[in-house]
Motif scaffolding. Structure first.
Motif, mmCIF file in Angstrom:
data_model
loop_
_atom_site.group_PDB
_atom_site.id
_atom_site.type_symbol
_atom_site.label_atom_id
_atom_site.label_comp_id
_atom_site.label_asym_id
_atom_site.label_seq_id
_atom_site.Cartn_x
_atom_site.Cartn_y
_atom_site.Cartn_z
ATOM 1 N N MET A 151 1.115 -1.029 -0.149
ATOM 2 C CA MET A 151 -0.005 0.569 0.083
ATOM 3 C C MET A 151 1.001 1.325 -0.396
ATOM 4 O O MET A 151 1.713 0.947 1.060
ATOM 5 N N THR A 152 0.362 2.179 -0.872
ATOM 6 C CA THR A 152 0.985 3.108 -0.631
ATOM 7 C C THR A 152 1.239 4.101 0.605
ATOM 8 O O THR A 152 -0.317 4.560 0.911
ATOM 9 N N GLU A 153 2.356 4.597 0.418
ATOM 10 C CA GLU A 153 1.999 5.911 2.684
ATOM 11 C C GLU A 153 2.285 7.343 1.671
ATOM 12 O O GLU A 153 2.665 7.387 0.600
ATOM 13 N N LEU A 154 1.132 7.934 2.330
ATOM 14 C CA LEU A 154 0.567 9.270 2.167
ATOM 15 C C LEU A 154 0.891 10.150 3.231
ATOM 16 O O LEU A 154 1.290 9.510 4.549
ATOM 17 N N TRP A 155 2.082 11.434 3.196
ATOM 18 C CA TRP A 155 2.288 11.661 4.222
ATOM 19 C C TRP A 155 1.918 13.763 3.647
ATOM 20 O O TRP A 155 2.695 13.656 2.595
ATOM 21 N N VAL A 156 2.024 14.673 4.410
ATOM 22 C CA VAL A 156 2.154 16.075 4.261
ATOM 23 C C VAL A 156 3.242 16.337 5.546
ATOM 24 O O VAL A 156 3.561 15.708 6.675
ATOM 25 N N GLN A 157 4.260 17.529 5.187
ATOM 26 C CA GLN A 157 5.576 17.806 6.254
ATOM 27 C C GLN A 157 5.523 18.872 5.801
ATOM 28 O O GLN A 157 4.989 19.711 4.910
ATOM 29 N N ARG A 158 5.537 20.113 6.658
ATOM 30 C CA ARG A 158 5.326 21.576 6.815
ATOM 31 C C ARG A 158 6.390 21.778 6.720
ATOM 32 O O ARG A 158 7.563 21.656 7.027
ATOM 33 N N THR A 159 6.251 22.661 5.538
ATOM 34 C CA THR A 159 8.247 23.060 4.606
ATOM 35 C C THR A 159 7.814 25.002 5.125
ATOM 36 O O THR A 159 8.774 25.317 4.367
ATOM 37 N N GLY A 160 6.569 25.547 5.607
ATOM 38 C CA GLY A 160 7.038 27.107 5.971
ATOM 39 C C GLY A 160 5.374 27.671 6.975
ATOM 40 O O GLY A 160 4.531 26.309 7.482
ATOM 41 N N VAL A 161 5.016 28.304 6.403
ATOM 42 C CA VAL A 161 4.320 29.095 7.084
ATOM 43 C C VAL A 161 2.449 28.797 6.016
ATOM 44 O O VAL A 161 2.722 29.419 5.113
ATOM 45 N N ARG A 162 2.304 28.193 6.692
ATOM 46 C CA ARG A 162 1.002 27.631 5.674
ATOM 47 C C ARG A 162 0.780 27.005 4.768
ATOM 48 O O ARG A 162 0.630 26.747 3.302
ATOM 49 N N ARG A 163 2.416 26.577 4.520
ATOM 50 C CA ARG A 163 2.846 25.654 3.203
ATOM 51 C C ARG A 163 3.323 24.229 3.834
ATOM 52 O O ARG A 163 3.641 23.962 4.609
ATOM 53 N N TYR A 164 2.699 23.462 3.201
ATOM 54 C CA TYR A 164 2.870 22.132 2.980
ATOM 55 C C TYR A 164 3.401 21.357 2.061
ATOM 56 O O TYR A 164 2.660 21.785 1.533
ATOM 57 N N THR A 165 4.261 20.397 2.326
ATOM 58 C CA THR A 165 4.601 19.071 0.939
ATOM 59 C C THR A 165 4.008 17.738 0.853
ATOM 60 O O THR A 165 3.701 16.986 1.914
ATOM 61 N N GLY A 166 3.028 17.906 0.277
ATOM 62 C CA GLY A 166 2.500 15.950 0.348
ATOM 63 C C GLY A 166 3.335 15.442 -0.137
ATOM 64 O O GLY A 166 4.081 15.940 -2.267
ATOM 65 N N ARG A 167 3.585 14.129 0.398
ATOM 66 C CA ARG A 167 4.403 13.174 -0.540
ATOM 67 C C ARG A 167 3.986 11.957 -0.814
ATOM 68 O O ARG A 167 3.428 11.542 0.802
ATOM 69 N N SER A 168 4.765 10.668 -1.336
ATOM 70 C CA SER A 168 3.835 9.403 -1.334
ATOM 71 C C SER A 168 5.119 8.386 -1.870
ATOM 72 O O SER A 168 6.176 9.107 -2.426
ATOM 73 N N SER A 169 5.159 7.370 -1.174
ATOM 74 C CA SER A 169 5.982 6.315 -1.060
ATOM 75 C C SER A 169 6.683 5.802 -2.516
ATOM 76 O O SER A 169 8.029 5.640 -2.863
ATOM 77 N N ARG A 170 6.039 6.229 -3.729
ATOM 78 C CA ARG A 170 6.513 6.272 -4.889
ATOM 79 C C ARG A 170 6.806 7.533 -5.715
ATOM 80 O O ARG A 170 7.489 7.642 -6.815
ATOM 81 N N GLY A 171 7.307 8.498 -4.368
ATOM 82 C CA GLY A 171 8.387 9.330 -5.547
ATOM 83 C C GLY A 171 7.531 10.558 -5.394
ATOM 84 O O GLY A 171 7.644 11.223 -5.675
ATOM 85 N N ALA A 172 6.007 10.654 -5.507
ATOM 86 C CA ALA A 172 5.179 11.998 -6.073
ATOM 87 C C ALA A 172 5.090 13.246 -5.254
ATOM 88 O O ALA A 172 5.434 12.659 -3.709
ATOM 89 N N GLU A 173 5.144 13.919 -5.448
ATOM 90 C CA GLU A 173 5.184 15.387 -4.723
ATOM 91 C C GLU A 173 4.427 16.696 -4.939
ATOM 92 O O GLU A 173 3.641 16.895 -6.283
ATOM 93 N N VAL A 174 3.497 17.096 -4.175
ATOM 94 C CA VAL A 174 2.666 18.344 -4.252
ATOM 95 C C VAL A 174 2.840 19.602 -3.150
ATOM 96 O O VAL A 174 2.610 18.673 -2.284
ATOM 97 N N LEU A 175 2.198 20.418 -3.446
ATOM 98 C CA LEU A 175 2.851 21.386 -2.901
ATOM 99 C C LEU A 175 1.008 22.042 -2.105
ATOM 100 O O LEU A 175 0.428 22.026 -2.933
ATOM 101 N N VAL A 176 1.076 22.011 -1.223
ATOM 102 C CA VAL A 176 -0.357 22.443 -0.281
ATOM 103 C C VAL A 176 0.201 23.950 0.512
ATOM 104 O O VAL A 176 0.603 24.003 1.016
#
Length: 137
Positions: free
Chosen positions: A1-26
């Motif tokens: 199963m693909t793991e998904l998470w977001v990491q805080r990267t700034g004020v009101r900014r996160y980067t969403g990631r998947s264990s398959r290497g995808a990224e999205v800025l949130v």
């Protein structure tokens, strides 16, 4: 199963990631170059509808058909939810007869209703849980 998470990267900014290497800025609406969580939900719905409709559209239009699915719906800020999400499939069907169009619309809608996990989840009112884990202890 693909793991998904977001990491805080700034004020009101996160980067969403998947264990398959995808990224999205949130982030929030006032941050340039990011999607809001609500926008990502809408994009997920449109993408799911697009992927769910591939087979019936390919059978009738061939592998190279062009399609755009737009999704809209304003947030109800009093309730902090989207009461209506409206999708629209934009596609050139000029070569099809009226009876073929009706049949295609029925088959595409049925395919989306049966296999679009995102749409089915939103329509069902899925239960969501949340917990806080203290990783500092």
């Amino acid at each position: 199963m693909t793991e998904l998470w977001v990491q805080r990267t700034g004020v009101r900014r996160y980067t969403g990631r998947s264990s398959r290497g995808a990224e999205v800025l949130v982030g929030s609406e006032d941050v340039e170059g990011v999607f809001t969580p609500g926008e990502l939900m809408k994009i997920a719905l449109a993408a799911c509808s697009g992927l769910s409709s591939v087979q019936p559209l390919r059978r009738r239009l061939g592998d190279d058909y062009q399609a755009t699915i737009r999704v809209s719906g304003p947030a109800d800020r009093d309730q902090e939810r989207y009461p209506l999400l409206a999708e629209s499939l934009e596609i050139d069907l000029s070569g099809m007869a009226e009876d073929e169009l009706k049949r295609l619309f029925t088959v595409v809608e049925r395919a989306i209703d049966q296999v679009c996990t995102v749409g089915r989840t939103l329509k069902s009112g899925t239960k969501v849980t949340f917990e806080v884990k203290d990783i500092g202890r």
